[in-house]
Design a protein around this motif. Structure first.
Motif, short mmCIF file in Angstrom:
data_model
loop_
_atom_site.label_atom_id
_atom_site.label_comp_id
_atom_site.label_asym_id
_atom_site.label_seq_id
_atom_site.Cartn_x
_atom_site.Cartn_y
_atom_site.Cartn_z
N LYS A 104 0.85 -1.18 0.00
CA LYS A 104 0.00 0.00 0.00
C LYS A 104 0.89 1.24 0.00
N SER A 105 0.63 2.14 -0.95
CA SER A 105 1.34 3.41 -1.03
C SER A 105 0.49 4.49 -0.37
N VAL A 106 1.07 5.19 0.60
CA VAL A 106 0.35 6.21 1.36
C VAL A 106 0.96 7.59 1.08
N PRO A 107 0.34 8.41 0.22
CA PRO A 107 0.86 9.76 -0.03
C PRO A 107 0.75 10.61 1.23
N LEU A 108 1.81 11.35 1.54
CA LEU A 108 1.84 12.17 2.75
C LEU A 108 1.82 13.66 2.43
N GLU A 109 2.66 14.10 1.50
CA GLU A 109 2.78 15.51 1.16
C GLU A 109 3.12 15.66 -0.31
N CYS A 110 2.75 16.80 -0.88
CA CYS A 110 3.11 17.13 -2.26
C CYS A 110 3.09 18.64 -2.39
N TRP A 111 4.23 19.22 -2.78
CA TRP A 111 4.28 20.67 -2.90
C TRP A 111 5.25 21.09 -3.99
N ARG A 112 5.11 22.32 -4.43
CA ARG A 112 5.99 22.89 -5.45
C ARG A 112 7.11 23.66 -4.76
N ALA A 113 8.33 23.55 -5.29
CA ALA A 113 9.48 24.23 -4.72
C ALA A 113 10.41 24.66 -5.85
N LYS A 114 11.51 25.32 -5.48
CA LYS A 114 12.53 25.72 -6.44
C LYS A 114 13.74 24.80 -6.29
N ALA A 115 14.29 24.39 -7.42
CA ALA A 115 15.40 23.45 -7.40
C ALA A 115 16.65 24.07 -6.81
N GLY A 116 17.22 23.39 -5.81
CA GLY A 116 18.53 23.76 -5.32
C GLY A 116 19.61 23.21 -6.23
N SER A 117 20.85 23.40 -5.86
CA SER A 117 21.95 23.01 -6.74
C SER A 117 22.02 21.49 -6.94
N ASP A 118 21.79 20.70 -5.88
CA ASP A 118 21.86 19.25 -6.01
C ASP A 118 20.75 18.71 -6.89
N VAL A 133 7.84 18.20 -5.13
CA VAL A 133 8.38 17.34 -4.08
C VAL A 133 7.23 16.49 -3.54
N VAL A 134 7.47 15.19 -3.49
CA VAL A 134 6.45 14.24 -3.00
C VAL A 134 7.05 13.44 -1.85
N ARG A 135 6.27 13.28 -0.80
CA ARG A 135 6.64 12.37 0.28
C ARG A 135 5.54 11.32 0.40
N ARG A 136 5.97 10.07 0.52
CA ARG A 136 4.98 9.01 0.69
C ARG A 136 5.58 7.87 1.49
N LEU A 137 4.70 7.05 2.05
CA LEU A 137 5.09 5.90 2.85
C LEU A 137 4.61 4.63 2.17
N LEU A 138 5.49 3.63 2.08
CA LEU A 138 5.11 2.33 1.56
C LEU A 138 4.89 1.38 2.72
N ARG A 139 3.74 0.73 2.73
CA ARG A 139 3.42 -0.27 3.75
C ARG A 139 3.26 -1.64 3.11
N PHE A 140 3.72 -2.65 3.80
CA PHE A 140 3.45 -4.03 3.41
C PHE A 140 2.53 -4.59 4.48
N GLY A 141 1.26 -4.73 4.12
CA GLY A 141 0.27 -5.04 5.11
C GLY A 141 0.14 -3.85 6.05
N THR A 142 0.33 -4.06 7.32
CA THR A 142 0.27 -2.95 8.28
C THR A 142 1.66 -2.44 8.65
N ALA A 143 2.70 -3.07 8.12
CA ALA A 143 4.06 -2.71 8.51
C ALA A 143 4.63 -1.64 7.59
N PRO A 144 5.06 -0.49 8.12
CA PRO A 144 5.72 0.52 7.29
C PRO A 144 7.10 0.04 6.88
N ALA A 145 7.42 0.19 5.59
CA ALA A 145 8.69 -0.36 5.08
C ALA A 145 9.62 0.70 4.51
#
Length: 283
Positions: A104-118, A133-145
């Motif tokens: 299960k893929s759990v989206p957490l955050e998504c926002w627009r930003a400006k690219a830094g040098s890296d 920029v996207v942050r998300r959590l992958l779960r296998f069953g109930t276990a965060p992985a």
């Protein structure tokens, strides 16, 4: 007219490689979309003014790299992340105890930003250019992985929002391919060990300072264009990362090159191991 006569190709390039370049160009232009069937070898041979054997050799090479998929009795199709039979995968995680529970893929955050040098260097864009920029959590069953943080070019993914991610019923790469027209065709990864910071410890349900596996990935679309920089930290108490290496999958053998400042450790491929059930994930 022989189409090759109109193409600018190095004189030392084998003929089948020139055909491969033309086929790849058709994929890049969108003439053949992911999941669609390409013309037959005979039709392509007539189109390019070469033998069927030359076309077959070019297609064989592209199929070996999972750009195309042969289906017996049906034809040759463009690889797609929507096809569950596709062997083109970008991450292999195995459970220490055997078969993995559902993903299960759990989206957490998504926002627009400006690219830094890296970010600018890795994605090949200008410093200050728009990125998503996207942050998300992958779960296998109930276990965060896995806790992922992704950086995407705003020029290609400007309409990506947290609502879009939450309302999607397909994998992330399937979404990128079907909604944004950006198929991920290969990836390069670097692995290292890190300690869990406060955020990753909370999300992965481990103690702060616990050892985690950091997987840094650069994913490419056609034309060897980098379109995703991903940093994922993986909990390793129940899972481990599995990677099969070989000369056929080496970026050097394929003419690939890691971006400046990105230490390439190995290309990601699917692997099979008796007695262990892999999770082959279009992530």
């Amino acid at each position: 007219m022989n189409r090759l006569a109109t193409e600018q190709s190095p004189t030392f390039s084998p003929l089948y490689r020139q055909i491969r370049a033309l086929l790849t160009r058709n994929l890049e232009s969108g003439e053949w979309r992911p999941g669609s069937m390409i013309p037959s070898e005979a039709e392509l041979a007539t189109r390019f003014g070469v033998s069927q054997g030359t076309v077959r050799k070019a297609i064989d090479e592209m199929a070996a790299e999972n750009l195309l998929v042969r289906r017996q009795g049906k034809g040759t199709f463009v690889a797609s992340h929507s096809d569950p039979r596709s062997v083109f995968r970008f991450l292999s995680i195995r459970a220490n105890a055997g078969e993995l529970p559902p993903l299960k893929s759990v989206p957490l955050e998504c926002w627009r930003a400006k690219a830094g040098s890296d970010v600018a260097r890795v994605l090949g864009i200008e410093v200050g250019a728009s990125v998503i920029v996207v942050r998300r959590l992958l779960r296998f069953g109930t276990a965060p992985a896995v806790f992922d943080e992704l950086y995407l070019p705003g020029e290609l993914f400007g309409e990506l929002t947290l609502d879009v991610l939450k309302n999607s019923s397909v994998s992330l790469y399937n979404l990128f391919e079907s909604r944004f027209g950006v198929p991920m065709v290969r990836a390069e990864e670097r692995l290292s060990a890190v300690s869990a910071d406060r955020l990753s410890a909370e999300l992965l349900q481990v103690n702060e300072g616990s050892p985690l596996l950091l997987v840094e990935r650069v994913s490419y679309t056609y034309g060897n264009k980098p379109v995703e920089w991903r940093k994922g930290v993986c909990a390793t108490h129940d899972f481990h990362y599995y990677n099969q290496l070989g000369w056929a999958h080496s970026p050097c053998a394929q003419g690939g090159q890691a971006p400046a400042g990105f230490a390439l450790k190995g290309s990601v491929v699917d692997g099979e191991e008796r007695g262990v059930q892999p999770a082959t994930l279009d992530l």
